[in-house]
Every structure is written in structure tokens, then in C-alpha cells.
Design an enzyme around this catalytic site. Structure first.
Site, PDB file in Angstrom:
ATOM      1  N   LYS A   3       4.700   0.331  10.367  1.00  0.00           N
ATOM      2  CA  LYS A   3       4.609   1.645   9.719  1.00  0.00           C
ATOM      3  C   LYS A   3       4.197   2.725  10.718  1.00  0.00           C
ATOM      4  O   LYS A   3       4.736   3.830  10.680  1.00  0.00           O
ATOM      5  CB  LYS A   3       3.581   1.593   8.597  1.00  0.00           C
ATOM      6  CG  LYS A   3       4.171   1.164   7.272  1.00  0.00           C
ATOM      7  CD  LYS A   3       3.109   1.239   6.191  1.00  0.00           C
ATOM      8  CE  LYS A   3       3.514   0.360   5.015  1.00  0.00           C
ATOM      9  NZ  LYS A   3       2.379  -0.009   4.175  1.00  0.00           N
ATOM     10  N   ARG A  26       5.999 -13.292   9.171  1.00  0.00           N
ATOM     11  CA  ARG A  26       6.643 -12.013   8.888  1.00  0.00           C
ATOM     12  C   ARG A  26       7.973 -11.927   9.621  1.00  0.00           C
ATOM     13  O   ARG A  26       8.221 -12.641  10.590  1.00  0.00           O
ATOM     14  CB  ARG A  26       5.722 -10.851   9.234  1.00  0.00           C
ATOM     15  CG  ARG A  26       5.413 -10.708  10.700  1.00  0.00           C
ATOM     16  CD  ARG A  26       4.257  -9.754  10.959  1.00  0.00           C
ATOM     17  NE  ARG A  26       4.534  -8.391  10.539  1.00  0.00           N
ATOM     18  CZ  ARG A  26       3.839  -7.739   9.600  1.00  0.00           C
ATOM     19  NH1 ARG A  26       2.854  -8.296   8.974  1.00  0.00           N
ATOM     20  NH2 ARG A  26       4.139  -6.492   9.286  1.00  0.00           N
ATOM     21  N   GLU A  45       0.878  -1.153   0.000  1.00  0.00           N
ATOM     22  CA  GLU A  45       0.000   0.000   0.000  1.00  0.00           C
ATOM     23  C   GLU A  45       0.927   1.216   0.000  1.00  0.00           C
ATOM     24  O   GLU A  45       1.828   1.290   0.844  1.00  0.00           O
ATOM     25  CB  GLU A  45      -0.823  -0.035   1.296  1.00  0.00           C
ATOM     26  CG  GLU A  45      -2.142   0.650   1.200  1.00  0.00           C
ATOM     27  CD  GLU A  45      -2.912   0.566   2.507  1.00  0.00           C
ATOM     28  OE1 GLU A  45      -3.609   1.527   2.818  1.00  0.00           O
ATOM     29  OE2 GLU A  45      -2.809  -0.460   3.216  1.00  0.00           O
TER      30      GLU A  45
HETATM   31  P1  ATP Z   1       1.135  -2.089   7.883  1.00  0.00           P
HETATM   32  O1  ATP Z   1       2.307  -1.829   8.803  1.00  0.00           O
HETATM   33  O2  ATP Z   1       0.326  -0.890   7.547  1.00  0.00           O
HETATM   34  O3  ATP Z   1       0.367  -3.348   8.159  1.00  0.00           O
HETATM   35  P2  ATP Z   1       2.519  -3.517   5.895  1.00  0.00           P
HETATM   36  O4  ATP Z   1       3.897  -3.444   6.457  1.00  0.00           O
HETATM   37  O5  ATP Z   1       1.748  -4.768   5.924  1.00  0.00           O
HETATM   38  O6  ATP Z   1       1.713  -2.342   6.472  1.00  0.00           O
HETATM   39  P3  ATP Z   1       2.056  -3.398   3.064  1.00  0.00           P
HETATM   40  O7  ATP Z   1       2.268  -2.224   2.210  1.00  0.00           O
HETATM   41  O8  ATP Z   1       0.693  -3.934   3.174  1.00  0.00           O
HETATM   42  O9  ATP Z   1       2.625  -2.963   4.440  1.00  0.00           O
HETATM   43  O10 ATP Z   1       3.078  -4.565   2.745  1.00  0.00           O
HETATM   44  C1  ATP Z   1       3.371  -5.037   1.473  1.00  0.00           C
HETATM   45  C2  ATP Z   1       3.825  -6.463   1.565  1.00  0.00           C
HETATM   46  O11 ATP Z   1       4.939  -6.605   2.421  1.00  0.00           O
HETATM   47  C3  ATP Z   1       2.731  -7.348   2.100  1.00  0.00           C
HETATM   48  O12 ATP Z   1       2.581  -8.450   1.226  1.00  0.00           O
HETATM   49  C4  ATP Z   1       3.221  -7.763   3.447  1.00  0.00           C
HETATM   50  O13 ATP Z   1       2.833  -9.063   3.742  1.00  0.00           O
HETATM   51  C5  ATP Z   1       4.737  -7.663   3.324  1.00  0.00           C
HETATM   52  N1  ATP Z   1       5.339  -7.362   4.623  1.00  0.00           N
HETATM   53  C6  ATP Z   1       5.106  -6.296   5.393  1.00  0.00           C
HETATM   54  N2  ATP Z   1       5.797  -6.368   6.555  1.00  0.00           N
HETATM   55  C7  ATP Z   1       6.495  -7.527   6.514  1.00  0.00           C
HETATM   56  C8  ATP Z   1       7.402  -8.190   7.419  1.00  0.00           C
HETATM   57  N3  ATP Z   1       7.726  -7.676   8.606  1.00  0.00           N
HETATM   58  N4  ATP Z   1       7.928  -9.378   7.031  1.00  0.00           N
HETATM   59  C9  ATP Z   1       7.615  -9.893   5.833  1.00  0.00           C
HETATM   60  N5  ATP Z   1       6.772  -9.340   4.952  1.00  0.00           N
HETATM   61  C10 ATP Z   1       6.215  -8.163   5.270  1.00  0.00           C
HETATM   62 MG    MG Z   2      -0.506  -4.396   5.247  1.00  0.00          MG
END
Ligand code: ATP
Ligand code: MG
Length: 588
Positions: free
Chosen positions: A305, A295, A60
Site C-alpha cells: 500500500k 502472501r 483496513e
Molecule cells: P498493508 O500493506 O498496510 O500491510 P495489507 O495489504 O495487509 O496492508 P489489509 O487491509 O490489512 O492490507 O489486508 C486485508 C487482507 O488481505 C488481509 O487479510 C491480508 O492478509 C490480505 N492480503 C494483503 N496483501 C496480500 C497479498 N499480497 N497476498 C495475499 N493476501 C494479502
Molecule cells: Mg495489513
């Protein structure tokens, strides 16, 4: 473990096994691809998809990417690279409120910096989910007419109460059995702006008694008067993320939709909605499948974020690309390498088990890649003067230092030696401690790449601090000459000629948090900030470093890896950031 190379074949994991099985069984072999995202009839006009698999990275655009995203990027783009597939760069911009162009640009930049791209099979696979709003709307109308969705006029509070709990079934909405024509008329009125925000939602009609709460008639469209960065004011209704995401995947012909574990409970809805739309002929089989992995949690950093925004907005760091932040923009400025991130992603692997990864693992990956790539230079970080009293004033000579000890092909450079040098304060002791082999009165050491010297005395200021060390050099002992081995010494210290040195701003970064799990227990994570995460010094560097270009990386011998800051360096006056020390200073 091999200390010097990124493995050619990444370690296998459960997702690779699934992909290999699908390729072997031809699960996705029958897919058609018309060259762009589209519904079933559009894709049917295409050719058999040249891509064996399609994955996607779907951020996003509401913030900067962080090290957690790097794991997802390496996974998704890495699969496409290794299995003759494509990974789509998709901006999930269906939420009208938060997206910004600045984030879009920086996300693209970070993905490319990590070494990946979205050009494949003659196409650019860069997509925006908001381009699918028309299809999402049409699909919603289909769900309504096929009896699979209804407009609910309960208040948010009523809906919450009637959803039930983990142990209690939910209650059907009084609007649940409204005839399809009425639902369709109301949904069109929602679209046409006839109803206020929040007054009604479109819900999937599944099962209010499902043990999975996500299947208790989830909302799929809401009314929200907000200007969207791409579609402007065309829409006042927007799809919910859990509805939009599977549709985006299906339109793009994604085969393996990989997400983090918190979406596991959404998978039944993901499958439900795609099956319904396939029944209606809007989408074609084989449909995308969702897989979840754990994750990345990394000690000593925060990867949320919301918290990153707080750190920036609260002035705890200098901005999104502060070298102490775990953003990819920050890591890049810090001097972390794309190779190091790819090595890290491979080394930590992919699994479904939640765990914490030690920050030192990431640092070791950076050390390993930098050890390979970074040329060596000499820097005195905490300088005191060394005067060679028997060396003629005004004279200087060249010494020769290898650029990389394991890579003679990178050659040698000249470093000038003269009467007055800078040496490290810690390389002299008035009274040596046990086992100290560096400079102290009457001791001999080698000036690295230069002569053997003998300490003859020192000066102190009024506070008792040593300010100048005196020595004599032994003229026949220069490194690289036949006499070099005539005298054996135990100590070997580095130095920079004072007359030639470049006095530079050097930033010594340390961890932003002093606790491995910031904010754990009852603490506020902001209270765990390391007050000493940045020390700015003026260091004395060998003259060649004056020519360093932004983002050039070096090993400062005996100190660690440093990078010329990409933002604050000016030509002929680079500023250096410490990327990582040579050894882990945090391990006890
Ligand atoms: P928020 O903190 O708002 O939940 P987010 O970190 O999930 O946001 P996105 O923009 O939705 O942010 O993430 C894009 C992709 O990165 C998604 O497919 C998510 O699964 C992956 N992602 C985000 N954080 C991690 C993490 N800590 N480890 C592995 N993958 C991640
Ligand atoms: Mg997300």
C-alpha cells in the site's frame, strides 16, 4: 491444462483439508448464532449456526485493494461458497487515523466485481470492527480484574529496552504487579481522558521471558486523542490490532481466520486472549482458529500500500485506477476479468511457501478467459493506405466476419469494403525479408473476409516512408463465394475501409516496471519504472466499434484484447485500452 474453462472444483490445498476435517469431525457444529455478532451470552440466545464455516475478509479501509487482496478474497469467499459457509466482509477500522469512506466504497465494489457477496442465510454479513469497541473495552476490564492485564507507565523507550531481544529475555515492568483495583482505576482514567497520549498503555500480562517476543506483555490499549470516522470522539483509547483482531473474529463466530504468514508469530497471543475471555465466560467455545498462508508476490509489480500510494501521489500514474497499477480498480479499467482473477487464484494455489509468481501466469489467465468471452473485431493500429485501383470509386460492399471463431452461434457482422483501406504498416514491405508472405510488389494476399489482391506499387514521402500501397483485386475471389479457393495465397491481412473507419484513441499499456523485482538489490523501485508503459495512438477501427459501451471487451484480431475505457469513453466515441497482447512479448 484446459485452455477454455475455469475449473468447476478448485484445486485442493492445506486450508481446504483443514476445513474438510473440521466439518467431518463436527468441530464447529455446536456453535450458536443469534443473527449478528455478539458475545457468549448473546450468541447463546441464537439457533445452531446454519453456516458450516465462517471466514472473513478484513481489510483496513486505508487504501485500494490490489491483486494480492484478490488472492485472499478468492480464498476466503471461495471457502464459504464451497463449504456451505459465509464469508464476512469486515472493515477493520479500529485505527482512528487512516480510514476513509472512499476506500470503504471501492473495497466493497471490488469484492463484488470479483463475483462475491456477503448476503447469506437471509442476512447481510457486512461488519465494522469499530462497532465492537464496547466489547473490546469490557474484555480489557475483565483481563485486568482477572489479573491478566496491567497499566504500564514506562516510557516507550523504557518499554523497548525492557522488551529484550531474540536472544535475551525481557525485564518485568516496575508496574507489572500493581493490584488489579489500581489497574482498573487507571484504565478507567485513561478512558476518561485524564492522561495524555502516550503516557501509559494497557498490557497483557503473559511472560517477559517468552522466546516469542509477541508474548512479552504486548500492549492491548493505547491513549490516542483522534476522531474516529464511526465513533467520533467517544473514545480516546483504542485497542491494538493484535488484540482487536481475535476479538472481532470471536464476536462474529468466525471458524477459520485466515491471514498471511507474517502473523504466524501472533497466533499464540491470538489463542491466549481468546482462551482468557472464554474462561471469563465472555466468549464461548469452540473459538476461532488462525491459519496462515503465504502472501502473493508478483513479478513486475509492487503490492505494498505504501508504494502504491507513492506511485499515485508522486504522479507516476494517473490515479488509483490507472490501468497500469495492480489495484483491482486499475485492473478492471485495464480490462482484466473477474473470471481471470478467480482462475489465477485457483491456479497459483495456497501454501505456506514464500514464492514469486510470474506475471505472465496472471496474463495467461486473462487471455484464457478473454479468448472465451471477447468478440472479435478488426483494428488497424499503425495505419497506412491501401488503394484498390481497379475498384470503382464511391462504391462499397459488405463482407462478413464471424464474431467468434469457436462460437458460430454468436453470428457474423458486416464490415464494409471500399476502394481505399487502412492496413497495418508492417503488412507491407518494399523488399520482403525471407519468409515474409504479406504484401510486397507483385505478391498476392487475401484481404481477410474479402478478396485476393495483387500489389501493383507504392508511394513514398520525402523521408522515404511508404505512405500508400497500390493493388488490384481479383473479382471472383471473395471469401464465402465459390471462387474463393480458386487462388492459393500464403498471406492474409486485415484491413478497415477508410471511408467507414472509426479513428479512435487507443492506449497501449505495457508493464509499469521494467524489472521483475522492482527495487531489488540497492535500487530504488521508482528507478525501475518502465518509461514506455503507455503509448497513446490513433488507430483505425472497424465501424461497429464506434458503438462499444464502456467495459465492453474485444479481441482486436492479431493484436490482443482491448476494453472500452470505463472513464474516458463517451457515447459514440469510445476510447480503448489494451488489456493484454495475444502472445507474451516479454518472454525471450
Ligand atoms: P498493508 O500493506 O498496510 O500491510 P495489507 O495489504 O495487509 O496492508 P489489509 O487491509 O490489512 O492490507 O489486508 C486485508 C487482507 O488481505 C488481509 O487479510 C491480508 O492478509 C490480505 N492480503 C494483503 N496483501 C496480500 C497479498 N499480497 N497476498 C495475499 N493476501 C494479502
Ligand atoms: Mg495489513
Amino acid at each position: 491444462m484446459s485452455a477454455d474453462k475455469t475449473p468447476v472444483a478448485p484445486a485442493s490445498n492445506f486450508i481446504r483439508h483443514i476445513v474438510e476435517r473440521d466439518i467431518e469431525q463436527g468441530t464447529y457444529a455446536s456453535r450458536q448464532w443469534c443473527g449478528e455478532p455478539g458475545d457468549a451470552s448473546t450468541q447463546a440466545t441464537g439457533q445452531p449456526d446454519p453456516a458450516k464455516i465462517r471466514t472473513r475478509f478484513p481489510p483496513e479501509p486505508n487504501g485500494y485493494l490490489h491483486i494480492g487482496h484478490a488472492k485472499s478474497i478468492c480464498l476466503n469467499f471461495g471457502l464459504a461458497r464451497d463449504y456451505q459457509g459465509v464469508c464476512h466482509m469486515r472493515f477493520d477500522d479500529t485505527n482512528p487515523e487512516k480510514e476513509e469512506q472512499e476506500y470503504v466504497d471501492s473495497i466493497k465494489d471490488s469484492v463484488q466485481w470479483l463475483g462475491f457477496g456477503w448476503e447469506a442465510f437471509g442476512h447481510s454479513h457486512l461488519y465494522y470492527a469499530s462497532n465492537y469497541f464496547d466489547f473490546m473495552y469490557r474484555a480489557a476490564e475483565y483481563l485486568i480484574t482477572s489479573g491478566n492485564a496491567y497499566v504500564d507507565q514506562q516510557s516507550a523507550e523504557e518499554m523497548r529496552i525492557n522488551r529484550g531481544t531474540l536472544t535475551e529475555a525481557g525485564k518485568n515492568s516496575p508496574w507489572r504487579d500493581r493490584p488489579a483495583e489500581e489497574n482498573l482505576a487507571l484504565f478507567r482514567e485513561m478512558r476518561d481522558g485524564k492522561h495524555p497520549d502516550g503516557s501509559m498503555v494497557l498490557r497483557a500480562k503473559i511472560d517477559m521471558a517468552s522466546p516469542n517476543i509477541n508474548l512479552r506483555d504486548p500492549a492491548i490499549y493505547r491513549i490516542k486523542r483522534a476522531t474516529h470516522h464511526n465513533t467520533g470522539d467517544t473514545w480516546c483509547i483504542y485497542p491494538m490490532y493484535t488484540y482487536a483482531h481475535p476479538l472481532e473474529d470471536a464476536l462474529e463466530g468466525i471458524t477459520h481466520s485466515i491471514c498471511t504468514l507474517e502473523f504466524e508469530d501472533q497466533r499464540p497471543f491470538y489463542d491466549w486472549v481468546l482462551e482468557k475471555l472464554a474462561e471469563g465466560g465472555l466468549l464461548a467455545h469452540p473459538l476461532p482458529k488462525q491459519y496462515e498462508f503465504s502472501r502473493l508476490n508478483l513479478t513486475y509489480v509492487v503490492l505494498s500500500k505504501r508504494k502504491l500510494i507513492e506511485l499515485v501521489d508522486g504522479g507516476h500514474v494517473s490515479g488509483w485506477d490507472d490501468p497500469r497499477l495492480p489495484t483491482l480498480a486499475g485492473a478492471r479499467r485495464r480490462g482484466y476479468t473477474p473470471e481471470g482473477f478467480r482462475l489465477f487464484a485457483d491456479r497459483i494455489g495456497v501454501s505456506k511457501a514464500d514464492s514469486w509468481i510470474e506475471y505472465t501466469i496472471l496474463e495467461d489467465c486473462m487471455r484464457e478467459t478473454l479468448n472465451e468471452s471477447a468478440e472479435r473485431r478488426i483494428a488497424v493500429l499503425d495505419p497506412i493506405k491501401l488503394v484498390i485501383d481497379n475498384y470503382p470509386e464511391g462504391q462499397s460492399e459488405d463482407c462478413f466476419a464471424p464474431n467468434h471463431p469457436q462460437k458460430p452461434e454468436l453470428g457474423k457482422r458486416t464490415v464494409p469494403l471500399s476502394r481505399e483501406l487502412w492496413i497495418e504498416r508492417e503488412d507491407f514491405m518494399e523488399v520482403p525479408s525471407k519468409g515474409y508472405f504479406r504484401l510486397f510488389p507483385d505478391n498476392t494476399v487475401r484481404l481477410r473476409y474479402g478478396y485476393v489482391i495483387k500489389c501493383t506499387g507504392f508511394e513514398k514521402d520525402a523521408d522515404g516512408n511508404v505512405t500508400v500501397v497500390h493493388c488490384d483485386y481479383l473479382p471472383d475471389t471473395k471469401s464465402g463465394t465459390p471462387g474463393a479457393d480458386s487462388i492459393k495465397v500464403k498471406g492474409n491481412i486485415h484491413w478497415v475501409s477508410a471511408a467507414h473507419a472509426y479513428a479512435a484513441e487507443v492506449r497501449l499499456y505495457d508493464r509499469l516496471f521494467k524489472e521483475a523485482h522492482p527495487g531489488s538489490g540497492d535500487r530504488n523501485y521508482l528507478d525501475d519504472i518502465n518509461p514506455n508503459s503507455l503509448t497513446v495512438i490513433t488507430a483505425q477501427l472497424e465501424p461497429a466499434l464506434k458503438e462499444a459501451k464502456p467495459e465492453d471487451t474485444f479481441q482486436f484480431e492479431r493484436h490482443g484484447y482491448f476494453v472500452a475505457d470505463k472513464k474516458d469513453s463517451v457515447e459514440g466515441k469510445p476510447v480503448f485500452n489494451r488489456t493484454v497482447t495475444l502472445r507474451d512479448a516479454w518472454q525471450k
